[in-house]
Design an enzyme around this catalytic site. Structure first.
Site, PDB file in Angstrom:
ATOM      1  N   HIS A   6       2.486 -12.960 -13.559  1.00 12.42           N
ATOM      2  CA  HIS A   6       2.811 -12.563 -12.191  1.00 12.42           C
ATOM      3  C   HIS A   6       1.581 -12.332 -11.311  1.00 12.42           C
ATOM      4  CE1 HIS A   6       2.556  -8.638 -14.293  1.00 12.42           C
ATOM      5  NE2 HIS A   6       2.100  -8.181 -13.139  1.00 12.42           N
ATOM      6  N   ASP A   7       0.494 -11.817 -11.886  1.00  8.88           N
ATOM      7  CA  ASP A   7      -0.684 -11.489 -11.074  1.00  8.88           C
ATOM      8  C   ASP A   7      -1.826 -12.485 -11.213  1.00  8.88           C
ATOM      9  OD1 ASP A   7       0.135  -9.309  -9.613  1.00  8.88           O
ATOM     10  OD2 ASP A   7      -0.523  -7.837 -11.105  1.00  8.88           O
TER      11      ASP A   7
ATOM     12  N   LYS B 187      -4.519 -13.041  -8.682  1.00  7.84           N
ATOM     13  CA  LYS B 187      -5.597 -12.062  -8.439  1.00  7.84           C
ATOM     14  C   LYS B 187      -6.968 -12.608  -8.824  1.00  7.84           C
ATOM     15  CE  LYS B 187      -3.098  -7.621  -8.653  1.00  7.84           C
ATOM     16  NZ  LYS B 187      -2.848  -6.431  -9.497  1.00  7.84           N
TER      17      LYS B 187
ATOM     18  N   HIS C 134      -2.432 -12.843  -3.310  1.00  4.13           N
ATOM     19  CA  HIS C 134      -2.384 -13.212  -4.725  1.00  4.13           C
ATOM     20  C   HIS C 134      -1.046 -13.846  -5.115  1.00  4.13           C
ATOM     21  CE1 HIS C 134      -0.374  -9.245  -5.461  1.00  4.13           C
ATOM     22  NE2 HIS C 134       0.026  -9.749  -6.615  1.00  4.13           N
TER      23      HIS C 134
ATOM     24  N   HIS D   6       7.205 -11.653  -6.981  1.00  4.71           N
ATOM     25  CA  HIS D   6       7.286 -10.350  -7.642  1.00  4.71           C
ATOM     26  C   HIS D   6       7.012  -9.174  -6.712  1.00  4.71           C
ATOM     27  CE1 HIS D   6       2.917 -10.969  -8.138  1.00  4.71           C
ATOM     28  NE2 HIS D   6       2.805  -9.664  -8.339  1.00  4.71           N
ATOM     29  N   HIS D   7       6.567  -9.437  -5.477  1.00  7.82           N
ATOM     30  CA  HIS D   7       6.404  -8.337  -4.513  1.00  7.82           C
ATOM     31  C   HIS D   7       7.429  -8.389  -3.371  1.00  7.82           C
ATOM     32  CE1 HIS D   7       2.996  -6.378  -6.309  1.00  7.82           C
ATOM     33  NE2 HIS D   7       2.348  -7.524  -6.405  1.00  7.82           N
TER      34      HIS D   7
ATOM     35  N   ASP E  73       7.166  -4.675 -13.289  1.00  5.30           N
ATOM     36  CA  ASP E  73       5.758  -4.506 -12.888  1.00  5.30           C
ATOM     37  C   ASP E  73       5.515  -3.131 -12.271  1.00  5.30           C
ATOM     38  OD1 ASP E  73       3.053  -5.247 -12.337  1.00  5.30           O
ATOM     39  OD2 ASP E  73       3.625  -5.837 -10.300  1.00  5.30           O
TER      40      ASP E  73
HETATM   41  P1  C2E Z   1      -0.640  -3.103  -9.045  1.00  7.93           P
HETATM   42  O1  C2E Z   1      -1.625  -1.980  -9.161  1.00  7.93           O
HETATM   43  O2  C2E Z   1      -0.329  -3.886 -10.244  1.00  7.93           O
HETATM   44  O3  C2E Z   1       0.686  -2.485  -8.478  1.00  7.93           O
HETATM   45  C1  C2E Z   1       1.866  -3.233  -8.460  1.00  7.93           C
HETATM   46  C2  C2E Z   1       2.903  -2.565  -7.602  1.00  7.93           C
HETATM   47  O4  C2E Z   1       3.266  -1.301  -8.189  1.00  7.93           O
HETATM   48  C3  C2E Z   1       2.446  -2.216  -6.197  1.00  7.93           C
HETATM   49  O5  C2E Z   1       2.553  -3.329  -5.361  1.00  7.93           O
HETATM   50  C4  C2E Z   1       3.456  -1.124  -5.843  1.00  7.93           C
HETATM   51  O6  C2E Z   1       4.699  -1.686  -5.526  1.00  7.93           O
HETATM   52  C5  C2E Z   1       3.598  -0.381  -7.147  1.00  7.93           C
HETATM   53  N1  C2E Z   1       2.646   0.742  -7.182  1.00  7.93           N
HETATM   54  C6  C2E Z   1       1.499   0.829  -7.872  1.00  7.93           C
HETATM   55  N2  C2E Z   1       0.907   2.013  -7.666  1.00  7.93           N
HETATM   56  C7  C2E Z   1       1.681   2.696  -6.823  1.00  7.93           C
HETATM   57  C8  C2E Z   1       1.604   4.000  -6.210  1.00  7.93           C
HETATM   58  O7  C2E Z   1       0.672   4.771  -6.446  1.00  7.93           O
HETATM   59  N3  C2E Z   1       2.636   4.374  -5.399  1.00  7.93           N
HETATM   60  C9  C2E Z   1       3.682   3.551  -5.137  1.00  7.93           C
HETATM   61  N4  C2E Z   1       4.654   3.976  -4.336  1.00  7.93           N
HETATM   62  N5  C2E Z   1       3.783   2.306  -5.666  1.00  7.93           N
HETATM   63  C10 C2E Z   1       2.787   1.900  -6.490  1.00  7.93           C
HETATM   64  P2  C2E Z   1       1.688  -3.374  -3.991  1.00  7.93           P
HETATM   65  O8  C2E Z   1       1.685  -2.068  -3.335  1.00  7.93           O
HETATM   66  O9  C2E Z   1       2.185  -4.560  -3.243  1.00  7.93           O
HETATM   67  O10 C2E Z   1       0.238  -3.654  -4.494  1.00  7.93           O
HETATM   68  C11 C2E Z   1      -0.139  -4.884  -5.047  1.00  7.93           C
HETATM   69  C12 C2E Z   1      -1.474  -4.779  -5.676  1.00  7.93           C
HETATM   70  O11 C2E Z   1      -2.443  -4.430  -4.682  1.00  7.93           O
HETATM   71  C13 C2E Z   1      -1.571  -3.663  -6.713  1.00  7.93           C
HETATM   72  O12 C2E Z   1      -1.138  -4.127  -7.960  1.00  7.93           O
HETATM   73  C14 C2E Z   1      -3.069  -3.369  -6.686  1.00  7.93           C
HETATM   74  O13 C2E Z   1      -3.799  -4.324  -7.419  1.00  7.93           O
HETATM   75  C15 C2E Z   1      -3.421  -3.553  -5.230  1.00  7.93           C
HETATM   76  N6  C2E Z   1      -3.403  -2.284  -4.479  1.00  7.93           N
HETATM   77  C16 C2E Z   1      -2.362  -1.753  -3.809  1.00  7.93           C
HETATM   78  N7  C2E Z   1      -2.732  -0.589  -3.204  1.00  7.93           N
HETATM   79  C17 C2E Z   1      -4.038  -0.391  -3.513  1.00  7.93           C
HETATM   80  C18 C2E Z   1      -4.997   0.632  -3.176  1.00  7.93           C
HETATM   81  O14 C2E Z   1      -4.712   1.594  -2.450  1.00  7.93           O
HETATM   82  N8  C2E Z   1      -6.250   0.494  -3.675  1.00  7.93           N
HETATM   83  C19 C2E Z   1      -6.600  -0.561  -4.455  1.00  7.93           C
HETATM   84  N9  C2E Z   1      -7.851  -0.604  -4.908  1.00  7.93           N
HETATM   85  N10 C2E Z   1      -5.722  -1.543  -4.794  1.00  7.93           N
HETATM   86  C20 C2E Z   1      -4.463  -1.458  -4.320  1.00  7.93           C
HETATM   87 FE    FE Z   2       1.159  -8.369  -7.999  1.00  2.00          FE
HETATM   88 FE    FE Z   3       0.967  -6.383 -12.422  1.00  2.00          FE
END
Ligand code: C2E
Ligand code: FE
Ligand code: FE
Ligand code: SIN
Ligand code: SIN
Length: 383
Positions: free
Chosen positions: A238-239, A242, A267, A293-294, A322
């Protein structure tokens, strides 16, 4: 008295030609429509056992990649593997010649160890190699303990088993080739999934867990076994997109700026474009997963803003798998959440982020999901 049975035992008779034909027709029809290697091996073993009136029969195959011989044991007990040249099976396969033994205990080629462990008394053994259409040896039949009064296998038995093997060899080979391709695809997908994972410093087992959760959700939803297994293989991708996102964004310790998040969102489309050109069903499924997946059930997700059932079921399933896993794991930008809070969020997002029916399946399957979570914990979670 028949010495290797404790219970009273009456000898059996060899099959009549009519019975033999019946056995061959019934089994070869089943084998021809079977797609799973383990099921074919079990069918072939049973066919061999019935044809030559043996107590047991095993079909061994060569695994060229690991230089081993392997067999599948009936009733789901699993696989047995031995080094290529070892045992009677190994000699029969490496010389291409059948081996008959009338009394195993009088023969130095037989290893009595396994009998000692199981209490089984091996007496007669017939081991015959079989070949593919190109004439290469691809495996062997091993029949143990002839149940007729004669108590030993005959060359006629050998002819029958050889015939059976020739009939099944073709199905067997095409299944093995197919299986080989599928296994290769799975390995590539896991490896590629790990590339995406490594780039974002997502620790250890994230892709493996997402794969298992996706499978549980798919199966719980009533998807066919074959399709659920395919999704399990595809969801680790899925990722993959990235790989094209800069480290400065992926590994940023804090919150992303709006511009950075826009870049991160790419991504999905990048992953889709990497995978979609493949004609392989598995990679097609992976392409859908990478792309969708998003997406969110209520239409507020990205990249396309699809809603409801316009989001492919693979995308809906992987989204839930995920997020459940991402929330439970520490990331460069966040701590892991406690389980209670994660479950709370999933409830709140029922019908918003997530397909409501899928959330119901999630809670039905929660014990199994938590088992997978415990068994695949990341070792170095905090960083
Ligand atoms: P990921 O870390 O694999 O997170 C996948 C999805 O899990 C996120 O999609 C979100 O729907 C959920 N998720 C993860 N952590 C949290 C959280 O703390 N709170 C909530 N409510 N949901 C969470 P999303 O938001 O579309 O993000 C996609 C990807 O973007 C993330 O994959 C991560 O790699 C990056 N990302 C998102 N927000 C941040 C951030 O604030 N800082 C950094 N460094 N990366 C971020
Ligand atoms: Fe993703
Ligand atoms: Fe993931
Ligand atoms: C062998 O052929 O000696 C190994 C397998 C078996 O003991 O049945
Ligand atoms: C499927 O092909 O498994 C379902 C299609 C869909 O729900 O979008």
């Amino acid at each position: 008295m028949y010495e290797y049975f404790n219970e009273p035992f009456s000898f059996k008779l060899d099959l009549t030609p009519e019975q033999m034909l019946k056995v061959i027709f019934e089994y070869t029809a089943k084998i021809a429509t079977e797609k799973k290697l383990e099921n074919v091996l079990v069918l072939m073993s049973n066919m061999g056992r019935d044809m030559v009136v043996a107590d047991r029969c095993t079909v061994w195959l060569i695994d060229a990649a690991s230089n081993e011989l392997f067999t599948v044991v009936a009733h789901g007990i699993g696989e047995i593997r031995i080094p290529y040249g070892s045992g009677l099976v190994g000699s029969a396969i490496s010389t291409g010649q059948p081996i008959f033994i009338d009394d195993a205990y009088g023969d130095p080629r037989h290893n009595p160890e396994s009998d000692k462990k199981t209490g089984y008394r091996t007496k007669s053994i017939m081991t015959i190699p079989f070949r593919n259409n190109q004439g290469e040896v691809i495996g062997a039949y091993q029949a143990i303990n002839k149940l007729t009064q004669k108590q030993s296998f005959s060359t006629q038995d050998m002819d029958y088993l050889t015939l059976a093997a020739a009939y099944s060899g073709k199905s067997l080979e095409s299944i093995m080739l197919h299986q080989e391709i599928i296994e290769t695809q799975k390995e590539i997908i896991l490896a590629m999934g790990n590339i995406g994972e490594g780039r974002s410093k997502e620790t250890g087992n994230h892709v493996k867990r997402v794969a298992q959760y996706s499978y549980i959700l798919a199966a719980g939803l009533g998807m066919s076994q074959v399709e659920a297994e395919m999704l399990r293989s595809a969801s680790p991708m899925h990722d993959i997109g990235k790989v094209a996102i800069p480290d400065a964004i992926l590994q940023k310790p804090g919150k992303l700026t709006a511009a950075e998040f826009e870049q991160m969102k790419e991504h999905c489309t990048i992953g889709y474009q990497l995978l979609r050109k493949s004609k392989r069903q598995l990679l097609q499924a992976a392409a859908i997963v990478a792309w969708q997946h998003h997406e969110k059930w209520d239409g507020t997700g990205y990249p396309q803003g699809l809603a409801g059932e316009n989001i492919h079921i693979y995308g809906r399933i992987t989204a839930l798998a995920d997020v459940f896993d991402a929330l439970g794991s520490a990331r460069a930008y966040k701590e892991a959440w406690p389980l209670e809070r994660i479950l709370q969020l999933i409830k709140e997002e029922r019908g918003r982020h997530f397909d409501p029916q899928l959330v119901d399946v999630f809670f039905e399957q929660l014990p199994l999901i938590l088992e997978v979570r415990e068994q695949n914990e990341d070792l170095f979670e905090t960083e």
